[in-house]
Design a protein around this motif. Sequence first.
Motif, mmCIF file in Angstrom:
data_model
loop_
_atom_site.group_PDB
_atom_site.id
_atom_site.type_symbol
_atom_site.label_atom_id
_atom_site.label_comp_id
_atom_site.label_asym_id
_atom_site.label_seq_id
_atom_site.Cartn_x
_atom_site.Cartn_y
_atom_site.Cartn_z
ATOM 1 N N ASP A 10 0.835 -1.208 0.000
ATOM 2 C CA ASP A 10 0.000 0.000 0.000
ATOM 3 C C ASP A 10 0.870 1.258 0.000
ATOM 4 O OD1 ASP A 10 -2.296 -1.528 -0.042
ATOM 5 O OD2 ASP A 10 -2.666 -1.342 2.124
ATOM 6 N N GLN A 11 1.975 1.237 0.747
ATOM 7 C CA GLN A 11 2.860 2.400 0.794
ATOM 8 C C GLN A 11 3.491 2.670 -0.562
ATOM 9 O OE1 GLN A 11 5.636 1.646 3.983
ATOM 10 N NE2 GLN A 11 4.497 2.974 5.378
ATOM 11 N N VAL A 12 3.961 1.619 -1.229
ATOM 12 C CA VAL A 12 4.575 1.792 -2.540
ATOM 13 C C VAL A 12 3.522 2.240 -3.551
ATOM 14 C CG1 VAL A 12 5.817 0.631 -4.422
ATOM 15 C CG2 VAL A 12 6.463 0.190 -2.047
ATOM 16 N N PHE A 16 3.889 5.637 -5.802
ATOM 17 C CA PHE A 16 3.791 5.680 -7.265
ATOM 18 C C PHE A 16 2.605 6.527 -7.723
ATOM 19 C CE2 PHE A 16 6.144 1.382 -7.626
ATOM 20 C CZ PHE A 16 7.366 2.019 -7.532
ATOM 21 N N GLU A 17 1.513 6.486 -6.989
ATOM 22 C CA GLU A 17 0.368 7.341 -7.335
ATOM 23 C C GLU A 17 0.750 8.815 -7.226
ATOM 24 O OE1 GLU A 17 -2.821 5.916 -4.845
ATOM 25 O OE2 GLU A 17 -2.885 4.010 -5.929
ATOM 26 N N ALA A 18 1.550 9.140 -6.206
ATOM 27 C CA ALA A 18 2.019 10.526 -6.049
ATOM 28 C C ALA A 18 2.904 10.930 -7.225
ATOM 29 C CB ALA A 18 2.781 10.683 -4.731
ATOM 30 N N ILE A 19 3.810 10.047 -7.645
ATOM 31 C CA ILE A 19 4.691 10.349 -8.776
ATOM 32 C C ILE A 19 3.868 10.576 -10.044
ATOM 33 C CG2 ILE A 19 6.437 9.377 -10.333
ATOM 34 C CD1 ILE A 19 7.643 8.018 -7.818
#
Length: 99
Positions: A10-12, A16-19
């Motif tokens: 979930d953290q990764v 990636f969603e932020a990027i």
Amino acid sequence: MEFNSKIKSDQVDGFFEAILLLENKEECYRFFEDICTIKEIQAIAQRLEVAKLLKANKTYNEIEAETGASTATISRINRALNYGSEGYNIVLKKLGIID
């Protein structure tokens, strides 16, 4: 079919969603300068450059001289290009480096 990653969490996913929300190079510079050290960013950039040069059929010696990457790093990237998750190839295709 979804890619089954070794690093999936979930953290990764959130990272990636932020990027993917970044809209331009300036936003990338701002985000990555805050989240990574300068050395980390430079190391990642160096790996992508090594991948480009490997795809251009440069020798390890030429790549080492041009990028400063060690032969161990070049070998690791070459292995990823040939046997990895296709991540480098996806990006290199999108950059127009390979067909």
